[in-house]
Write an enzyme that holds these catalytic residues in place. Sequence first.
Site, short mmCIF file in Angstrom:
data_model
loop_
_atom_site.label_atom_id
_atom_site.label_comp_id
_atom_site.label_asym_id
_atom_site.label_seq_id
_atom_site.Cartn_x
_atom_site.Cartn_y
_atom_site.Cartn_z
N ARG B 25 -37.40 6.90 71.33
CA ARG B 25 -37.61 5.72 72.19
C ARG B 25 -39.05 5.72 72.67
NH1 ARG B 25 -33.03 3.36 73.98
NH2 ARG B 25 -34.42 1.58 73.97
N GLN B 138 -26.97 -7.06 75.65
CA GLN B 138 -26.46 -6.04 76.57
C GLN B 138 -25.93 -6.65 77.86
OE1 GLN B 138 -29.47 -5.85 75.07
NE2 GLN B 138 -29.93 -3.78 74.39
N ASP B 179 -37.58 0.77 81.81
CA ASP B 179 -37.61 1.88 80.87
C ASP B 179 -38.81 2.80 81.12
OD1 ASP B 179 -36.29 -0.58 79.42
OD2 ASP B 179 -35.47 1.25 78.54
N ASN B 189 -39.76 -3.13 80.66
CA ASN B 189 -38.31 -3.31 80.66
C ASN B 189 -37.96 -4.19 79.47
OD1 ASN B 189 -35.69 -2.90 81.82
ND2 ASN B 189 -35.75 -4.96 82.66
N LYS B 190 -36.69 -4.42 79.26
CA LYS B 190 -36.21 -5.22 78.13
C LYS B 190 -37.04 -6.51 77.97
CE LYS B 190 -33.36 -4.23 76.18
NZ LYS B 190 -33.50 -3.34 75.03
#
Lengths: 298, 298
Positions: B25, B138, B179, B189-190
């Site tokens: 990641r 998600q 994240d 973030n996303k």
Amino acid sequence: MVNTPPDVAADDHLRKQCRRIRGARPTAVNLAWAVDRMDAAVQPVKATAERIAIARQEATAIEKEEIDNCRRIGENGLPLIAEISRRNSGRTVNILTHCNAGWLACVKHGTATAPIYAAHDSGLEVHVWVDETRPLNQGARLTAWELGRHGVPHTVIVDNTGGHLMQHGLVDIVIVGTDRTTFTGDVANKIGTYLKALAAKDNGVPFYVALPSSTFDWTLRDGVREIPIENRNPDEIRTVQGWDNHAPRTVLVPPADSPVANYAFDVTPARLVTGFITERGICGASEKQVRKLFPEKA
Amino acid sequence: MVNTPPDVAADDHLRKQCRRIRGARPTAVNLAWAVDRMDAAVQPVKATAERIAIARQEATAIEKEEIDNCRRIGENGLPLIAEISRRNSGRTVNILTHCNAGWLACVKHGTATAPIYAAHDSGLEVHVWVDETRPLNQGARLTAWELGRHGVPHTVIVDNTGGHLMQHGLVDIVIVGTDRTTFTGDVANKIGTYLKALAAKDNGVPFYVALPSSTFDWTLRDGVREIPIENRNPDEIRTVQGWDNHAPRTVLVPPADSPVANYAFDVTPARLVTGFITERGICGASEKQVRKLFPEKA
């Protein structure tokens, strides 16, 4: 002449159908505009056969005018792309668009796509970031298909992506269509357009809206407060239509018992819009500049 | 003890696996942080059985600490929601969130969801707008499910919707996870988080990021330029997973020959972030305020 039941062109029936079609799309104005124009054209005559003939004639005239408008929108928008290409020494011009304002939605050339097709056809290197445009995926399903058939280089992205691309200099210009634009410059378009306009403003990316004059609303001053936003069927969000082994199929995504809300449009305030590309030329997103281009509406 | 092939805990193997997991990641930092911590814990001992025992002990300690951190994030974020409820005379507090930063992603309580669960459990009326979060949905698949199981009122929306809701006063606060967050306050973030932060700023809606201190990156100063953004498999966008007659099924959405780009995260600059909700308390999104809350990092 066509074999028609005698009441199809009767005043009562016409009035009812005009109201029904006008009411089908509360946010967009072109449909209502076309209905009013058709209604005005057929009102002076009463005989069924004559009404049908006039209706067909008027509809064909609207089609021709809209195609001509889209062609002119392409011609008027082309210099914007050519200028970016020139400044970039001929490097590919990256254009972001949202939803489908191509020829599938707006007759030949489309509106937002018209300057893109014009640029591509004139030999400029263009590449289009195509927002997939949830919930109905008009970008992924229609715009990508249209651009692909025309040979225009493009990349499909999720609607979340535009801001990141703009932060990193990967978008030179945004061009979108509109379902209704106030004479003060507020732009109703597919939900999510406002978010892209915010990102364009934050990153100094020009944000243009392509529209024929029939999309202007000359009655509302405050688009954000006054344009009605269509609330559509939640199943458009719950389920996704796609292909499974070349057969169309629909799948359910969220939990079946989770509530869903489906606002279909949003309004981008004039302050975020760089300009309008119309069949008459380009103007800024303000009452003054819009009225200057359309003085007969003043 | 477990029946393990003898080389699982060997230095070579561990080094290789740590590198592999760390690299899985590129945007998120918690995984790398946990790998480093595990590596440091097992290094002092060499015997396989002892290494395994220590690894298990350290992993359990991390789990307990993270659960405790999430619980404290909930306690520390609760007053923000209580204050909005008080100002609104008890009217429902509308919270928007993006992606899943709930207990499915972040152990018990979750991060962004922790203050929401705390508020709901304390009897405050809350309602959550759940961004479906394309491409992997998600929000629609995990967050909506989590909230539903906990009895928290919520509504799933497409990612395009938040701006419109905020323009119309339908969002009181945005709370998202992250994240990786730089010590200067930039939030990875996303993908799409940045667009929501822009809309929050434009409409005066507070935008909070909930995170345990393990998500801070103490090395990078410019998140927008320096945080690597993971580029994931285009098939995540091309195809949508859902349910068809209670069976999982995948459908293809765009034309099969249209290129697709899948940037998985974006970075929201500190200037758009109202504050951080951490296990230590709340602080503003600036180096000064972050360091004040974590003086040992100064």
